[in-house]
Structure formats: C-alpha cells, structure tokens
Enzyme design. Structure first.
Site, mmCIF file in Angstrom:
data_model
loop_
_atom_site.group_PDB
_atom_site.id
_atom_site.type_symbol
_atom_site.label_atom_id
_atom_site.label_comp_id
_atom_site.label_asym_id
_atom_site.label_seq_id
_atom_site.Cartn_x
_atom_site.Cartn_y
_atom_site.Cartn_z
ATOM 1 N N HIS A 64 -0.187 6.855 4.416
ATOM 2 C CA HIS A 64 1.123 6.972 4.784
ATOM 3 C C HIS A 64 2.089 8.066 3.981
ATOM 4 O O HIS A 64 1.886 8.591 2.818
ATOM 5 C CB HIS A 64 1.544 5.925 3.916
ATOM 6 C CG HIS A 64 1.140 4.583 4.383
ATOM 7 N ND1 HIS A 64 1.727 4.497 5.765
ATOM 8 C CD2 HIS A 64 0.307 4.321 3.682
ATOM 9 C CE1 HIS A 64 0.347 3.261 5.746
ATOM 10 N NE2 HIS A 64 -0.645 2.567 4.073
ATOM 11 N N ALA A 106 0.457 -1.216 -0.093
ATOM 12 C CA ALA A 106 -0.234 0.180 -0.024
ATOM 13 C C ALA A 106 1.012 0.996 -0.026
ATOM 14 O O ALA A 106 0.127 2.479 0.215
ATOM 15 C CB ALA A 106 -0.739 0.163 1.232
ATOM 16 N N ASN A 138 2.981 -4.069 7.701
ATOM 17 C CA ASN A 138 3.720 -4.742 6.658
ATOM 18 C C ASN A 138 4.215 -3.514 5.813
ATOM 19 O O ASN A 138 5.476 -4.263 4.963
ATOM 20 C CB ASN A 138 2.468 -5.442 5.663
ATOM 21 C CG ASN A 138 2.271 -6.784 6.568
ATOM 22 O OD1 ASN A 138 2.592 -7.425 7.256
ATOM 23 N ND2 ASN A 138 0.712 -6.796 6.564
#
Length: 264
Positions: free
Chosen positions: A215, A127, A185
């Site tokens: 993020h 992601a 992850n």
C-alpha cells in the site's frame, strides 16, 4: 493509598479466522487488563479443535449470545453477518472493534445507535500505517489523499491466473468499497481518518510481481506533505489478510487499558 484491584475488560471475539484466532490466542496467553470472555463460530467442533492448545478454552457461542457479559467485541465476520452483531453490541452500549470496515460505511446509522447508547466504535489501523498523521492533517486543509494497493493475484477474487499487473479499479473509496468489499478495508479506514469516502482516491492492482500486500499513501495538505509505503506479509490461512492486521487489533485492545498510550 491502598491498591485498587483492576477489573480486566472482558473481550469477545466474533470469528476465528486469520485475525480472530491469533487475537484469541494472545488473549488466552494472559493479559493483565484484558480477558478472553467468549468466541463465536459457525462450527463449534471446528472452533474447539482450533483452540485445543489454549490454556483455558473459552465458551463457544452463537452470535446472538456472544456479547452477553462482555465489555468489548472484536468483529471478524463475513460481511452478511456484520450488521446483526453490530446492532447487538452497540445496542448494549459496548465497545465494538470492527475489522470488516467496509460494512461500517454501508450501515452508518450504527454510529447514531452507538451515540444513543454510549457505545464506542474503535477501528484498528489494520494493514496500513500513518492514520494518526492523516487524522492530524485533516484538522487543517487537505487537498488530496490517494492510496494505491498492489496484491498478489491469489489474494484477490477472480484474479488467480493474472500474468501481468492488472488495474482492477481507480476512483473514490466509496465505490471501491462496493466493488471489493473483502479487499479495501484499509482504504476505508484511511478515508474515515481523513477527508472522507468521496474525496479519498484509490487504486487496486492484481500484480503477480509482488509477494506482499503493498500500500502506498500520499497526502498533500497545508500543514504537511508525506508519502508512506507498507508491504505486509499475507496471512498463511487467508492471503487477502496481512499478518499485521491481528497485531493492529491487539494494539487497539491494549490502547483501551494502557496507562501510557502513544498515538492511537
């Protein structure tokens, strides 16, 4: 010269969750050099219902038989099932595409196993973005890599009713992986691509003010300085997983067979 027939890679998919099911559906739609070989699921009847609209329903196997006859295994399992599958895949010299990347760092001896059998471990970008740039920068001198994640509380365990931004962790990625195995992850992938689990710094927030998994990555190196931000849409079935994650697994599989490959 006569055309040489192309033998497609046979792909087994471990788990039919937010990543495995879209990936299996994409393979079922028909890919020139990739073929859906088998899937695994604890509930075989439930898996069959999920794949009722597939053109050709693949065999539904238990984990101990999943990789038989396969070339590639894509793993999207609960953490406790990671190692038994990884040992089988790598022990047979196959390609493992792990999505539960936090488990990989808890079992680094699997890399030695892969080395001894000629197997490969290919970690998708998941992601986040920019792993190519981070990996390139790490060939020189990197002074810092930091990452901050903000997720809607529903996507984090034990925080569904948070009313204002709450910092859950700040520190090294290695410790974050121990504390939040289902949610970091992406930071583990970043650390493995760059300067390691202990030097890569990470923050994770439960933030009711965001609707997407956000993020922010900052890198300071002798060759470059950059800042990247991505706001991924959560999957409907699992808000902890972004919709980009299965697409990154698809891109990783395409990279195995593409004549022209751009980046990783």
């Amino acid at each position: 010269m006569p055309n040489v027939p192309i033998v497609p890679l046979k792909v087994a998919v471990a788990g039919l969750g937010a990543v495995g099911l879209p990936l299996a559906r994409w393979l079922d739609a028909g890919q020139d050099r990739l073929r859906l070989h088998a899937v695994s699921a604890r509930d075989h009847d439930g898996a069959a219902r999920k794949m009722a609209d597939f053109r050709t329903q693949p065999p539904i196997r238990d984990l101990d038989a999943l990789c038989d006859g396969a070339d590639v295994v894509v793993e999207g399992l609960p953490p406790e099932l990671f190692r038994p599958l990884a040992e089988r895949v790598l022990g047979q010299g196959l390609i493992l595409v792990p999505l539960t990347v936090t488990q990989l760092i808890l079992h680094m001896d699997l890399i030695d196993l892969a080395e001894s059998t000629g197997a490969r471990i290919i970690v998708p970008t998941g992601a986040i973005l920019g792993l190519d740039a981070v990996r390139a920068a790490a060939k020189g001198e990197v002074s810092s890599v930091t990452m901050m994640t903000r997720k809607p509380p529903a996507g984090l365990i034990n925080t569904p009713h948070v009313q204002e931004p709450l910092k859950l962790y700040e520190g090294a990625v290695r410790d974050a992986a121990q504390k939040f195995p289902a949610n970091v992850n992406v930071s583990v992938a970043l650390a493995l691509a760059g300067i390691g689990l202990d030097r890569t710094r990470y923050e994770i927030w439960a933030d009711p003010g965001v609707s997407r998994n956000t993020h922010v990555i900052e890198v300071e190196a002798d060759s470059t300085r950059f800042r990247m931000e991505i706001a991924g849409v959560p999957s409907e079935g699992n808000p902890a997983t972004g919709r980009l994650t299965p697409l990154s697994a698809i891109a990783a599989l395409e990279g195995l067979v593409s004549t022209l490959k751009i980046g990783s």
